[in-house]
Scaffold this active site. Structure first.
Site, PDB file in Angstrom:
ATOM      1  N   HIS A   9       0.926  -1.273   0.108  1.00 33.74           N
ATOM      2  CA  HIS A   9      -0.083   0.091   0.001  1.00 33.74           C
ATOM      3  C   HIS A   9       0.875   1.152  -0.120  1.00 33.74           C
ATOM      4  O   HIS A   9       1.963   1.322   0.606  1.00 33.74           O
ATOM      5  CB  HIS A   9      -0.752   0.268   1.053  1.00 33.74           C
ATOM      6  CG  HIS A   9      -0.078   0.096   2.547  1.00 33.74           C
ATOM      7  ND1 HIS A   9       0.353   1.267   3.253  1.00 33.74           N
ATOM      8  CD2 HIS A   9       0.241  -0.971   3.396  1.00 33.74           C
ATOM      9  CE1 HIS A   9       0.983   0.993   4.088  1.00 33.74           C
ATOM     10  NE2 HIS A   9       1.100  -0.372   4.356  1.00 33.74           N
ATOM     11  N   GLY A  10       0.266   2.287  -0.081  1.00 37.88           N
ATOM     12  CA  GLY A  10       1.043   3.587  -0.414  1.00 37.88           C
ATOM     13  C   GLY A  10       1.126   4.292   0.983  1.00 37.88           C
ATOM     14  O   GLY A  10       0.621   3.467   2.225  1.00 37.88           O
ATOM     15  N   THR A  12       1.200   5.920   4.531  1.00 36.83           N
ATOM     16  CA  THR A  12       0.233   6.337   5.349  1.00 36.83           C
ATOM     17  C   THR A  12       0.697   7.313   6.527  1.00 36.83           C
ATOM     18  O   THR A  12       2.067   7.330   6.438  1.00 36.83           O
ATOM     19  CB  THR A  12      -0.440   5.055   6.321  1.00 36.83           C
ATOM     20  OG1 THR A  12       0.812   4.600   7.158  1.00 36.83           O
ATOM     21  CG2 THR A  12      -0.511   3.904   5.437  1.00 36.83           C
ATOM     22  N   GLU A  13      -0.051   7.834   7.105  1.00 29.66           N
ATOM     23  CA  GLU A  13       0.198   8.913   8.487  1.00 29.66           C
ATOM     24  C   GLU A  13       1.256   8.155   9.397  1.00 29.66           C
ATOM     25  O   GLU A  13       2.058   8.843   9.969  1.00 29.66           O
ATOM     26  CB  GLU A  13      -0.988   9.202   8.842  1.00 29.66           C
ATOM     27  CG  GLU A  13      -1.839  10.365   8.140  1.00 29.66           C
ATOM     28  CD  GLU A  13      -3.237  10.558   8.508  1.00 29.66           C
ATOM     29  OE1 GLU A  13      -3.617  10.231   9.634  1.00 29.66           O
ATOM     30  OE2 GLU A  13      -3.843  11.413   7.785  1.00 29.66           O
ATOM     31  N   ASN A  15       3.006   5.320   9.160  1.00 22.95           N
ATOM     32  CA  ASN A  15       4.374   4.884   8.392  1.00 22.95           C
ATOM     33  C   ASN A  15       5.290   6.250   8.667  1.00 22.95           C
ATOM     34  O   ASN A  15       6.394   6.229   9.020  1.00 22.95           O
ATOM     35  CB  ASN A  15       4.226   4.770   6.904  1.00 22.95           C
ATOM     36  CG  ASN A  15       3.613   3.462   6.561  1.00 22.95           C
ATOM     37  OD1 ASN A  15       3.160   3.397   5.450  1.00 22.95           O
ATOM     38  ND2 ASN A  15       3.746   2.410   7.503  1.00 22.95           N
ATOM     39  N   GLU A  82      -1.679  -7.062   7.477  1.00 21.99           N
ATOM     40  CA  GLU A  82      -0.164  -7.113   8.011  1.00 21.99           C
ATOM     41  C   GLU A  82      -0.138  -8.121   9.214  1.00 21.99           C
ATOM     42  O   GLU A  82      -1.251  -8.289   9.773  1.00 21.99           O
ATOM     43  CB  GLU A  82      -0.007  -5.647   8.428  1.00 21.99           C
ATOM     44  CG  GLU A  82       1.532  -5.522   9.146  1.00 21.99           C
ATOM     45  CD  GLU A  82       2.681  -6.118   8.094  1.00 21.99           C
ATOM     46  OE1 GLU A  82       2.549  -7.057   7.777  1.00 21.99           O
ATOM     47  OE2 GLU A  82       3.401  -5.330   7.656  1.00 21.99           O
ATOM     48  N   LEU A  83       1.091  -8.516   9.573  1.00 21.50           N
ATOM     49  CA  LEU A  83       1.102  -9.081  11.059  1.00 21.50           C
ATOM     50  C   LEU A  83       0.423  -8.531  12.073  1.00 21.50           C
ATOM     51  O   LEU A  83       0.534  -7.322  12.411  1.00 21.50           O
ATOM     52  CB  LEU A  83       2.613  -9.257  11.236  1.00 21.50           C
ATOM     53  CG  LEU A  83       2.931  -9.941  12.369  1.00 21.50           C
ATOM     54  CD1 LEU A  83       2.975 -11.330  12.325  1.00 21.50           C
ATOM     55  CD2 LEU A  83       4.501  -9.365  12.963  1.00 21.50           C
ATOM     56  N   MET A 152       5.602  -6.156   5.872  1.00 28.16           N
ATOM     57  CA  MET A 152       6.247  -7.577   6.607  1.00 28.16           C
ATOM     58  C   MET A 152       5.463  -8.730   5.919  1.00 28.16           C
ATOM     59  O   MET A 152       5.933  -9.949   5.610  1.00 28.16           O
ATOM     60  CB  MET A 152       5.815  -7.638   8.194  1.00 28.16           C
ATOM     61  CG  MET A 152       6.792  -6.683   8.871  1.00 28.16           C
ATOM     62  SD  MET A 152       6.393  -6.442  10.328  1.00 28.16           S
ATOM     63  CE  MET A 152       7.272  -8.040  10.950  1.00 28.16           C
TER      64      MET A 152
HETATM   65  O1  LIG Z   1       2.114  -2.110  10.025  1.00 29.38           O
HETATM   66  C1  LIG Z   1       3.314  -1.515   9.879  1.00 29.38           C
HETATM   67  O2  LIG Z   1       3.205  -0.484  10.536  1.00 29.38           O
HETATM   68  C2  LIG Z   1       4.088  -1.877   8.807  1.00 29.38           C
HETATM   69  C3  LIG Z   1       4.932  -2.692   9.412  1.00 29.38           C
HETATM   70  O3  LIG Z   1       6.099  -3.168   8.382  1.00 29.38           O
HETATM   71  O4  LIG Z   1       3.676  -2.457   7.780  1.00 29.38           O
HETATM   72  P1  LIG Z   1       2.613  -1.841   6.684  1.00 29.38           P
HETATM   73  O5  LIG Z   1       2.843  -0.233   6.610  1.00 29.38           O
HETATM   74  O6  LIG Z   1       3.412  -2.265   5.325  1.00 29.38           O
HETATM   75  O7  LIG Z   1       1.255  -2.007   6.848  1.00 29.38           O
END
Ligand SMILES: O=C(O)[C@@H](CO)OP(=O)(O)O
Length: 215
Positions: A9-10, A12-13, A15, A82-83, A152
């Site tokens: 995905h692009g 995010t805030e 991230n 995601e995990l 991940m």
């Molecule tokens: O979940 C998150 O914070 C990150 C971890 O790598 O994953 P993603 O931004 O790709 O969802």
């Protein structure tokens, strides 16, 4: 030969703020939406027939942008999430205590069944991601699916297809809106199975994307 495209995905805030998302969610930034448009431009003439997305908001929004360009509907698959990072979700990566950091380290140091409390193990993640990839083989002949998932989760999938442990995903840099591809190969010479054609390609992005730990 079945070709499956994989997109993270692009941006995010969270991230951008270095906060842990996991199965919690935050919105795409303006830059993240632009990245989604750029990967959409890249794939729109590739004959994509199905867009299959994790059901979290950041992947759905990215998938919707790609789907509009490709003229496809978006199918939802929670196995592409995601995990699950349990009690550390929503936390700032840089303010974890030593004990919390030791939980996080279990995901990357090969601890058998290692997980963050109330979270998921890397083996559990790799099994559900692989099941989602394998289900692409049930699509009608000639299908070209594109899966939208997470850093991940996709890293773990690519690592395990290569025969590496799930935590080898730490050695793969899959930036926001990077493009990867797996092919299912039936060859008389090579063992039939999944082959990694490309991983983490960002050549369609016009500005540097963060990697998943934003360094
Ligand atoms: O979940 C998150 O914070 C990150 C971890 O790598 O994953 P993603 O931004 O790709 O969802």
């Amino acid at each position: 030969m079945l070709q499956v495209y994989l997109v993270r995905h692009g941006e995010t805030e969270w991230n951008a703020l270095r906060r842990i998302q996991g199965q919690s969610d935050s919105a795409l930034t303006a830059k993240g939406q632009r990245q989604a448009q750029q990967v959409a431009e890249r794939v729109k003439h590739m004959g994509i027939t199905h867009i299959i997305s994790s059901d979290l908001g950041r992947t759905r929004h990215t998938a919707d942008i790609i789907a509009r360009a490709c003229g496809c509907d978006v199918l939802s698959d929670p196995r592409l999430r995601e995990l699950d990072m349990g009690v550390l979700e929503m936390r700032d990566i840089d303010t974890l205590t030593l004990e919390e950091e030791s939980w996080r380290a279990q995901l990357v140091n090969g601890t058998p069944d290692g997980r963050i409390p109330k979270g998921e193990s890397m083996t559990e993640l790799s099994l559900r991601m692989r099941a989602s990839l394998d289900s692409c083989r049930e699509l009608p002949a000639g299908s070209i699916p594109l899966l939208v998932s997470h850093g991940m989760a996709l890293g773990c999938l690519i690592s395990t297809v290569l025969g590496l442990p799930p935590y080898a995903e730490r050695r793969l840099r899959l930036r926001n809106c990077s493009l990867s591809r797996m092919d299912f190969q039936q060859s008389p010479w090579l063992a039939p199975g999944w082959v990694v054609e490309t991983a983490g390609d960002t050549s369609h992005l016009d500005m540097p994307a963060l990697d998943e730990i934003q360094r």
